[in-house]
Design a protein around this motif. Sequence first.
Motif, PDB file in Angstrom:
ATOM      1  N   ASP A 116       1.673  10.229   6.327  1.00  0.00           N
ATOM      2  CA  ASP A 116       1.279   8.926   6.874  1.00  0.00           C
ATOM      3  C   ASP A 116      -0.087   8.944   7.550  1.00  0.00           C
ATOM      4  O   ASP A 116      -0.408   8.062   8.347  1.00  0.00           O
ATOM      5  N   ARG A 117      -0.920   9.902   7.185  1.00  0.00           N
ATOM      6  CA  ARG A 117      -2.276   9.921   7.715  1.00  0.00           C
ATOM      7  C   ARG A 117      -3.265   9.216   6.791  1.00  0.00           C
ATOM      8  O   ARG A 117      -4.409   8.968   7.198  1.00  0.00           O
ATOM      9  N   VAL A 118      -2.835   8.902   5.571  1.00  0.00           N
ATOM     10  CA  VAL A 118      -3.716   8.278   4.587  1.00  0.00           C
ATOM     11  C   VAL A 118      -2.973   7.128   3.913  1.00  0.00           C
ATOM     12  O   VAL A 118      -1.788   7.254   3.586  1.00  0.00           O
ATOM     13  N   VAL A 119      -3.694   6.007   3.720  1.00  0.00           N
ATOM     14  CA  VAL A 119      -3.125   4.878   2.988  1.00  0.00           C
ATOM     15  C   VAL A 119      -4.052   4.518   1.837  1.00  0.00           C
ATOM     16  O   VAL A 119      -5.265   4.387   2.010  1.00  0.00           O
ATOM     17  N   ALA A 120      -3.465   4.395   0.642  1.00  0.00           N
ATOM     18  CA  ALA A 120      -4.188   3.988  -0.563  1.00  0.00           C
ATOM     19  C   ALA A 120      -3.852   2.528  -0.848  1.00  0.00           C
ATOM     20  O   ALA A 120      -2.675   2.153  -0.862  1.00  0.00           O
ATOM     21  N   VAL A 121      -4.889   1.709  -1.085  1.00  0.00           N
ATOM     22  CA  VAL A 121      -4.661   0.265  -1.189  1.00  0.00           C
ATOM     23  C   VAL A 121      -5.194  -0.339  -2.483  1.00  0.00           C
ATOM     24  O   VAL A 121      -5.322  -1.560  -2.582  1.00  0.00           O
ATOM     25  N   ASP A 122      -5.492   0.505  -3.495  1.00  0.00           N
ATOM     26  CA  ASP A 122      -5.910  -0.045  -4.788  1.00  0.00           C
ATOM     27  C   ASP A 122      -4.667  -0.332  -5.618  1.00  0.00           C
ATOM     28  O   ASP A 122      -4.073   0.569  -6.212  1.00  0.00           O
ATOM     29  N   GLY A 123      -4.291  -1.598  -5.672  1.00  0.00           N
ATOM     30  CA  GLY A 123      -3.109  -2.006  -6.426  1.00  0.00           C
ATOM     31  C   GLY A 123      -3.340  -2.179  -7.911  1.00  0.00           C
ATOM     32  O   GLY A 123      -2.435  -2.576  -8.636  1.00  0.00           O
TER      33      GLY A 123
ATOM     34  N   PRO B  60       0.820  -1.206   0.000  1.00  0.00           N
ATOM     35  CA  PRO B  60       0.000   0.000   0.000  1.00  0.00           C
ATOM     36  C   PRO B  60       0.859   1.263   0.000  1.00  0.00           C
ATOM     37  O   PRO B  60       2.053   1.223   0.328  1.00  0.00           O
ATOM     38  N   HIS B  61       0.240   2.368  -0.364  1.00  0.00           N
ATOM     39  CA  HIS B  61       0.946   3.644  -0.470  1.00  0.00           C
ATOM     40  C   HIS B  61       0.471   4.583   0.625  1.00  0.00           C
ATOM     41  O   HIS B  61      -0.692   4.975   0.664  1.00  0.00           O
ATOM     42  N   TRP B  62       1.392   4.944   1.529  1.00  0.00           N
ATOM     43  CA  TRP B  62       1.083   5.888   2.589  1.00  0.00           C
ATOM     44  C   TRP B  62       1.461   7.290   2.129  1.00  0.00           C
ATOM     45  O   TRP B  62       2.520   7.488   1.532  1.00  0.00           O
ATOM     46  N   TYR B  63       0.601   8.269   2.420  1.00  0.00           N
ATOM     47  CA  TYR B  63       0.896   9.646   2.020  1.00  0.00           C
ATOM     48  C   TYR B  63       0.214  10.606   2.989  1.00  0.00           C
ATOM     49  O   TYR B  63      -0.362  10.170   3.992  1.00  0.00           O
TER      50      TYR B  63
END
Length: 272
Positions: A244-251, A238-241
Amino acid sequence: MHTKRNTKALPLFVISDIHGYRDEYHTALREAGLSGPDGAWTGADARLWVLGDYVDRGPDGIGVIDDLRRLQGEAAAAGGEVGCLLGNHEIQLMGADRFGREPLPDADDGLYGAWLRWGGVERDIRRLDADHRAWLWSLPAAARVDDVLLLHADTTNYLRYGSSIGEVCTQVRSAMRNADAVGWLRLNHTLAARLSFRDDPEGSVARMLTALGGARIAHGHSPLSDYFGVPLDGIAGPHWYADDRVVAVDGGAYLGGRVLVADLGRKMEDPT
């Protein structure tokens, strides 16, 4: 004497945007230790939340729904949890199923035709039965688990439906229940917006967390390759941005990427 279980001590995982890629979904759960070779739950008391978009684009969306419904029962029996959110592709499928080809102002083939253009798979809609429909209608639009706000899409548009998790879920379901075809299309467009948190990490993230609670946001919807600059062959997790308050998990499984499982409990313990 009974003691209240500290759920924050339990593992918390999220996964999103399976899009009918059933084999890839099973592989991801096995690698995370949440299921065995036969697909049965092995996660004990862990919590797994699936952030929407089970159907469309891929080969077997209804099979994914059937797997998730079974896994929910198995996890509950083991003391764990599998929770599922409503994604925009579920809204699109439900609209096509409900309104068919009833003409829209800009689409003579109605929501059914729009759904096909958005990646709808006719094999999925042919296999929908009453149990599938009831399950889809039961899905919440948002949830909060521990200190994580769970959403399908990376948009602040959820706040158009309320200023608490309960209000958002109630008002989205009410909008679905009362909508005509045009209203359904409007609902879909509202909840299919994206990139609020990427493009305005200070204001948008703060607005969402202040209104709906939590310290971090987990979402799917926006593939890492298309919207976060991660090459398809470089997607490893996953991508944290947004600090580090948000994580994107659509691979981006349907693009040739991966179905990702994010271990949020581990990230909370070790934020590096």
